[in-house]
Design an enzyme around this catalytic site. Structure first.
Site, PDB file in Angstrom:
ATOM      1  N   GLU A   1      21.078   0.278 -20.441  1.00 34.70           N
ATOM      2  CA  GLU A   1      22.032  -0.746 -20.109  1.00 34.70           C
ATOM      3  C   GLU A   1      21.292  -2.194 -20.648  1.00 34.70           C
ATOM      4  O   GLU A   1      20.217  -2.375 -20.258  1.00 34.70           O
ATOM      5  CB  GLU A   1      22.361  -0.973 -18.655  1.00 34.70           C
ATOM      6  CG  GLU A   1      23.104   0.326 -18.000  1.00 34.70           C
ATOM      7  CD  GLU A   1      24.450   0.543 -18.672  1.00 34.70           C
ATOM      8  OE1 GLU A   1      24.883  -0.518 -19.336  1.00 34.70           O
ATOM      9  OE2 GLU A   1      25.092   1.597 -18.384  1.00 34.70           O
TER      10      GLU A   1
ATOM     11  N   HIS B   1      21.646   4.749 -17.594  1.00 36.83           N
ATOM     12  CA  HIS B   1      22.790   5.812 -17.067  1.00 36.83           C
ATOM     13  C   HIS B   1      22.559   7.058 -17.621  1.00 36.83           C
ATOM     14  O   HIS B   1      22.253   7.035 -19.015  1.00 36.83           O
ATOM     15  CB  HIS B   1      24.065   5.051 -17.264  1.00 36.83           C
ATOM     16  CG  HIS B   1      24.476   4.412 -16.079  1.00 36.83           C
ATOM     17  ND1 HIS B   1      24.886   3.144 -16.406  1.00 36.83           N
ATOM     18  CD2 HIS B   1      25.084   4.946 -14.936  1.00 36.83           C
ATOM     19  CE1 HIS B   1      25.589   2.614 -15.314  1.00 36.83           C
ATOM     20  NE2 HIS B   1      25.471   3.596 -14.460  1.00 36.83           N
TER      21      HIS B   1
ATOM     22  N   CYS C   1      24.924   0.911  -9.129  1.00 36.91           N
ATOM     23  CA  CYS C   1      23.861   0.872 -10.406  1.00 36.91           C
ATOM     24  C   CYS C   1      23.845  -0.690 -10.997  1.00 36.91           C
ATOM     25  O   CYS C   1      22.624  -0.958 -11.096  1.00 36.91           O
ATOM     26  CB  CYS C   1      24.710   1.876 -11.675  1.00 36.91           C
ATOM     27  SG  CYS C   1      24.835   3.724 -11.250  1.00 36.91           S
TER      28      CYS C   1
END
Length: 213
Positions: A77, A163, A139
């Site tokens: 991310e 992820h 998250c």
């Protein structure tokens, strides 16, 4: 290194990130001794426990992991946003359009080499791509909270979120899910950790210079 996963949540009876964090706990990979920890899926606890683990261990790097059921790639991310907005958590709490930290910046970027991670994984035959959204559930919550804590404390260490797609255990009862072997997911995170350059401390640099003079 602090490596975190999450417990199972919603209607998912297995979370591969819990498996990965538990399996890699105590291993030495690429110069890092991995300290694996499993976080609760609760708005009121997840970030606090994460930062507590950080303060206890004082690691040189932080990699947070989370399950993305709808994805079929490993996705490092790029950014976390200052908002909680998602389904019910494991304590029964639901958030909608709520800031994670009042007065905090709208977004904070990962300090991990996320593009490098994606490239290395693809070269190893493990599908990966850079992601520009960590969502707005737990998250994103822990990613934002950890990065904000480091930024506020003026601590310059690599930290960020990755992820992972679902494992076969989740695909058994849901034909819409394309599952991966959990061992492949485990190997992917080992590759990522091994590719992360470890900062050399002053004493380590002196020793390195002495050994090469």
């Amino acid at each position: 290194m602090l490596l975190t996963g999450f417990e199972p949540f919603l209607d998912h009876p297995f979370n591969p990130t819990e498996f990965i964090a538990t399996e890699l706990n105590g291993k030495v990979i690429g110069g890092y001794e991995v300290k694996g920890r499993v976080l609760p899926v609760e708005y009121g606890r997840s970030a606090n426990e994460l930062i507590s683990h950080y303060e206890e261990l004082q690691p040189d790097a932080v990699i947070m992991l989370g399950l993305a059921v709808g994805r079929n790639r490993i996705t490092p991310e790029r950014v976390a946003i200052n908002v909680n907005d998602g389904p019910i958590d494991n304590s029964g709490e639901e958030m909608s359009d709520m800031p994670i930290i009042d007065g905090g910046p709208a977004a904070i970027f990962s300090t991990l080499p996320v593009r490098k991670f994606a490239k290395i994984l693809n070269k190893r035959g493990i599908p990966a791509e850079l992601s520009n959204t960590a969502g707005a559930y737990l998250c994103n919550n822990v990613m934002y909270s950890m990065l904000h804590h480091l930024e506020k404390s003026k601590l310059d260490i690599p930290a960020g979120f990755i992820h992972v797609p679902p494992s076969y255990e989740l695909a058994v009862n849901d034909r819409s899910i394309s599952g991966w072997p959990k061992e492949t997911l485990l190997n992917a995170i080992e590759v990522v950790i091994d590719s992360l350059d470890k900062k050399i401390t002053g004493d380590e640099q002196k020793w390195k210079n002495y050994m090469t003079d």
